[in-house]
Design an enzyme around this catalytic site. Structure first.
Site, PDB file in Angstrom:
ATOM      1  N   GLY A 167       0.435  71.201  87.681  1.00  0.00           N
ATOM      2  CA  GLY A 167       1.472  72.224  87.611  1.00  0.00           C
ATOM      3  C   GLY A 167       1.126  73.390  88.516  1.00  0.00           C
ATOM      4  O   GLY A 167       1.976  73.951  89.203  1.00  0.00           O
ATOM      5  N   ALA A 168      -0.163  73.748  88.526  1.00  0.00           N
ATOM      6  CA  ALA A 168      -0.649  74.849  89.344  1.00  0.00           C
ATOM      7  C   ALA A 168      -2.174  74.803  89.343  1.00  0.00           C
ATOM      8  O   ALA A 168      -2.776  74.083  88.550  1.00  0.00           O
ATOM      9  CB  ALA A 168      -0.167  76.193  88.797  1.00  0.00           C
ATOM     10  N   MET A 169      -2.794  75.564  90.231  1.00  0.00           N
ATOM     11  CA  MET A 169      -4.250  75.586  90.288  1.00  0.00           C
ATOM     12  C   MET A 169      -4.742  76.992  90.583  1.00  0.00           C
ATOM     13  O   MET A 169      -4.286  77.638  91.525  1.00  0.00           O
ATOM     14  CB  MET A 169      -4.745  74.602  91.369  1.00  0.00           C
ATOM     15  CG  MET A 169      -6.258  74.608  91.554  1.00  0.00           C
ATOM     16  SD  MET A 169      -7.126  74.140  90.014  1.00  0.00           S
ATOM     17  CE  MET A 169      -8.616  75.114  90.185  1.00  0.00           C
ATOM     18  N   GLU A 170      -5.719  77.415  89.764  1.00  0.00           N
ATOM     19  CA  GLU A 170      -6.153  78.817  89.748  1.00  0.00           C
ATOM     20  C   GLU A 170      -7.199  79.161  90.798  1.00  0.00           C
ATOM     21  O   GLU A 170      -8.106  79.945  90.507  1.00  0.00           O
ATOM     22  CB  GLU A 170      -6.703  79.142  88.355  1.00  0.00           C
ATOM     23  CG  GLU A 170      -8.024  78.438  87.972  1.00  0.00           C
ATOM     24  CD  GLU A 170      -7.852  77.092  87.305  1.00  0.00           C
ATOM     25  OE1 GLU A 170      -6.774  76.499  87.418  1.00  0.00           O
ATOM     26  OE2 GLU A 170      -8.813  76.631  86.656  1.00  0.00           O
ATOM     27  N   ASN A 171      -7.101  78.614  92.007  1.00  0.00           N
ATOM     28  CA  ASN A 171      -8.082  78.970  93.040  1.00  0.00           C
ATOM     29  C   ASN A 171      -8.217  80.487  93.105  1.00  0.00           C
ATOM     30  O   ASN A 171      -7.225  81.214  93.104  1.00  0.00           O
ATOM     31  CB  ASN A 171      -7.624  78.432  94.387  1.00  0.00           C
ATOM     32  CG  ASN A 171      -7.198  76.990  94.308  1.00  0.00           C
ATOM     33  OD1 ASN A 171      -7.992  76.122  94.002  1.00  0.00           O
ATOM     34  ND2 ASN A 171      -5.914  76.743  94.547  1.00  0.00           N
ATOM     35  N   HIS A 203      -0.682  81.908  82.892  1.00  0.00           N
ATOM     36  CA  HIS A 203      -1.810  80.991  82.667  1.00  0.00           C
ATOM     37  C   HIS A 203      -2.799  81.061  83.831  1.00  0.00           C
ATOM     38  O   HIS A 203      -4.011  81.196  83.626  1.00  0.00           O
ATOM     39  CB  HIS A 203      -1.262  79.568  82.517  1.00  0.00           C
ATOM     40  CG  HIS A 203      -2.292  78.513  82.276  1.00  0.00           C
ATOM     41  ND1 HIS A 203      -2.498  77.945  81.038  1.00  0.00           N
ATOM     42  CD2 HIS A 203      -3.180  77.907  83.111  1.00  0.00           C
ATOM     43  CE1 HIS A 203      -3.460  77.046  81.111  1.00  0.00           C
ATOM     44  NE2 HIS A 203      -3.902  76.998  82.370  1.00  0.00           N
ATOM     45  N   GLU A 204      -2.276  81.009  85.039  1.00  0.00           N
ATOM     46  CA  GLU A 204      -3.167  81.005  86.208  1.00  0.00           C
ATOM     47  C   GLU A 204      -3.884  82.345  86.363  1.00  0.00           C
ATOM     48  O   GLU A 204      -5.057  82.387  86.730  1.00  0.00           O
ATOM     49  CB  GLU A 204      -2.378  80.666  87.483  1.00  0.00           C
ATOM     50  CG  GLU A 204      -1.669  79.315  87.446  1.00  0.00           C
ATOM     51  CD  GLU A 204      -2.566  78.164  87.008  1.00  0.00           C
ATOM     52  OE1 GLU A 204      -3.751  78.149  87.388  1.00  0.00           O
ATOM     53  OE2 GLU A 204      -2.069  77.288  86.266  1.00  0.00           O
ATOM     54  N   HIS A 207      -6.804  82.597  84.198  1.00  0.00           N
ATOM     55  CA  HIS A 207      -7.967  81.878  84.741  1.00  0.00           C
ATOM     56  C   HIS A 207      -8.813  82.750  85.672  1.00  0.00           C
ATOM     57  O   HIS A 207      -9.970  82.417  85.932  1.00  0.00           O
ATOM     58  CB  HIS A 207      -7.512  80.659  85.523  1.00  0.00           C
ATOM     59  CG  HIS A 207      -7.306  79.428  84.699  1.00  0.00           C
ATOM     60  ND1 HIS A 207      -8.243  78.966  83.810  1.00  0.00           N
ATOM     61  CD2 HIS A 207      -6.269  78.541  84.658  1.00  0.00           C
ATOM     62  CE1 HIS A 207      -7.784  77.834  83.252  1.00  0.00           C
ATOM     63  NE2 HIS A 207      -6.596  77.568  83.743  1.00  0.00           N
ATOM     64  N   GLU A 226      -9.417  76.053  79.802  1.00  0.00           N
ATOM     65  CA  GLU A 226      -8.023  75.679  79.537  1.00  0.00           C
ATOM     66  C   GLU A 226      -7.525  76.158  78.173  1.00  0.00           C
ATOM     67  O   GLU A 226      -6.356  76.497  78.025  1.00  0.00           O
ATOM     68  CB  GLU A 226      -7.855  74.168  79.682  1.00  0.00           C
ATOM     69  CG  GLU A 226      -8.174  73.646  81.090  1.00  0.00           C
ATOM     70  CD  GLU A 226      -7.432  74.384  82.184  1.00  0.00           C
ATOM     71  OE1 GLU A 226      -6.445  75.086  81.893  1.00  0.00           O
ATOM     72  OE2 GLU A 226      -7.866  74.270  83.352  1.00  0.00           O
TER      73      GLU A 226
HETATM   74 ZN   LIG Z   1      -5.404  76.009  83.256  1.00  0.00          ZN
END
Ligand SMILES: [Zn+2]
Length: 510
Positions: A167-171, A203-204, A207, A226
């Site tokens: 869905g997404a990535m918290e780089n 959410h991201e 993180h 998570e």
């Molecule tokens: Zn997450």
């Protein structure tokens, strides 16, 4: 400076199962000595949404290509040689070479683009990025595209990528999204899309602390990422849009979802041993996200908002730019509880049972006509199918005894506890003979329980406050299983929402 006595490179080999590149040297390395290893390398760049990959889209009738990355959880090694484990944090200096008609972005701002060269009719630009913070390899990212790029003044850039697995990535500093997780257009997108975008962004951003700043030492504690992000996403959206009453959805979206998955003998503990990349990828599931978030919410309830918030803040500050283990979290919260006059709350004893064994208890409270003034409290392991046979993959370390456990509680004692030993503690002792498989559920302490959900009726009737678990009893027992359980294990790539119904609600962001 290298010296003649330094070990020299001899040969290499690969360990396929563990995805290790093993370099053989002429001599042993000496502990405490700093060595420099230089290597050149190249790798294919497929369209498989892992490591460095290309993405394709159509604009103005033309097919266009862009380069993107997805290095989590175990694919930084596909991008470049590295010690690709979350606890092995380092700083990184990234330089990207691109054609002059494209742009590049990465975790950090560009500090120099003055170097260019000309080759095969194309002018190339070297974008040199500022050194990163001390961080884990899986959080690095870069994108090369023809997008108009506006440098963010905030702490993090965000970009939607046409081909994106999660869905997404918290780089850290460059959050990447699937398009449906980030793009919103008034008049076109629905209200549920709007909430979905808000929740994923929240959410991201969560993180940035839970995962980027403080990272689990190993993937067996991925719930520290998570679970917390899945809990804090509600706090973030609730702060911006309190009128959405998002916390009202928590029980439906996360607690019930966790119940559905975790009421089966095929479930697994929140914390479990993970050794291979396949096992690590499989851990991004309903247990890490929704059960993780649910037990964190439970902690917030039994510790009280102030204690919880102050304890978590201290945990994040103490472990900034470092790696975490769940015991460190328990220790910090125990200390905070002691400081706040709640030394009776043994967070570790409570939370170990919720995180190190699978499934959850059903607590049944009933009046006993034979003994007026007493309540009968019964606890048993909940299983959606009571006849299911546990394959025994994850034995309970607490000696959980199958079957019922019964005891009587003198509820007359409860009111006089004075905020200390009396309230809720009776529950802890009830099932001592069952090995405490669910002793943690003392949600009914006297702390200011300013939780945002509406399920706690606040009438002082402690015995009604088992709502989370009673809910599971009723909800799961109906057997009206939705697709929630079926999504488990594939949340990482959210396959379970490829039904084209545009609801996106079953997707997980990383
Ligand atoms: Zn997450």
């Amino acid at each position: 400076m290298p010296s003649a006595s330094d070990p020299s490179y001899v040969s290499w080999e690969r360990d396929e199962a563990r995805q290790f590149l093993i370099l053989k040297l002429s001599d042993d390395l000496k502990a405490g000595t700093r060595y420099v290893l230089e290597m050149t390398y190249s790798a294919p760049m497929p369209n498989d949404m892992r490591g460095i990959y290309y993405s394709k889209y159509t604009s103005g009738g033309q097919t266009k290509y862009m380069l993107a990355t997805q290095l989590a959880p175990t694919d930084a090694r596909r991008a470049f040689p590295c010690f690709d484990e979350p606890a092995l944090k380092a700083t990184f200096n990234i330089t990207l070479v691109r054609p002059d008609y494209l742009t590049s972005i990465s975790n950090m701002p560009i500090v120099d683009s003055s170097s260019t060269f000309y080759e095969n009719g194309i002018t190339y630009v070297k974008d040199v990025y500022a050194k990163t913070r001390k961080m884990s390899t899986y959080l690095l990212a870069f994108v090369v595209s023809d997008f108009d790029y506006r440098s963010a003044t905030s702490a993090s850039d965000m970009i939607a990528i046409p081909d994106f697995a999660a869905g997404a990535m918290e780089n850290w500093g460059l959050i990447t999204y699937k398009q449906t997780s980030m793009l919103y257009k008034p008049g076109v997108s629905s209200q549920i899309n709007k909430q979905r975008v808000a929740v994923v962004v929240s959410h991201e951003l969560a993180h940035m602390w839970f995962g980027d700043l403080v990272t689990p030492a190993w993937w067996d504690d991925i719930w520290l990422n998570e679970g917390f992000a899945s809990f804090v996403e509600y706090m973030g959206v609730d702060h911006v849009h309190p009128e959405w009453n998002l916390f009202d959805k928590f029980v439906v979206q996360d607690v019930q979802r966790a119940f559905a998955f975790d009421g089966r003998v095929t479930s697994h503990p929140i914390i479990l041993e993970l050794n291979t990349p396949d096992e690590i990828n499989g851990a991004f599931d309903t247990i890490s996200y929704s059960k993780g978030a649910s037990v964190i919410r439970m902690m917030r309830h039994f510790l009280g908002e102030e204690t919880f918030r102050n304890g978590i803040t201290k945990y994040l500050k103490a472990l900034a730019y470092d790696a975490a283990h769940h015991d460190r979290l328990w220790q910090t919260l125990i200390k905070q509880a002691e400081e706040d006059g709640k030394s009776h709350i043994d967070v570790k004893a409570i939370m170990d049972t919720w995180t190190q064994q699978m499934n959850y208890p059903v607590v049944t409270v009933s009046c006993d006509a034979q003994t007026p003034g007493y309540l009968s409290v019964k606890q048993e392991r909940y299983l959606e199918d009571p006849t299911a046979v546990d394959p025994g993959t994850y034995a309970s370390p607490f000696g959980r005894i199958e079957g019922e456990c019964d005891n009587d509680v003198d509820y007359d004692d409860d009111g006089g506890g004075g905020g200390g030993g009396g309230d809720g503690r009776s529950f802890d002792g009830v099932c001592g003979s069952c090995g405490g498989s669910g002793g943690g559920d003392d949600d009914d302490d006297d702390d200011d329980d300013d939780d945002d959900d509406d399920y706690d009726d606040g009438d002082g009737d402690d015995y009604e406050e088992e709502e989370d678990y009673g809910g599971g009893n009723g909800g799961g027992g109906g057997g009206g299983d939705d697709d929630v359980g079926g999504c488990g294990g594939s949340d990482y790539d959210d396959d379970c929402d490829d039904d084209g119904d545009d609801d996106d609600l079953e997707e997980e962001e990383e």
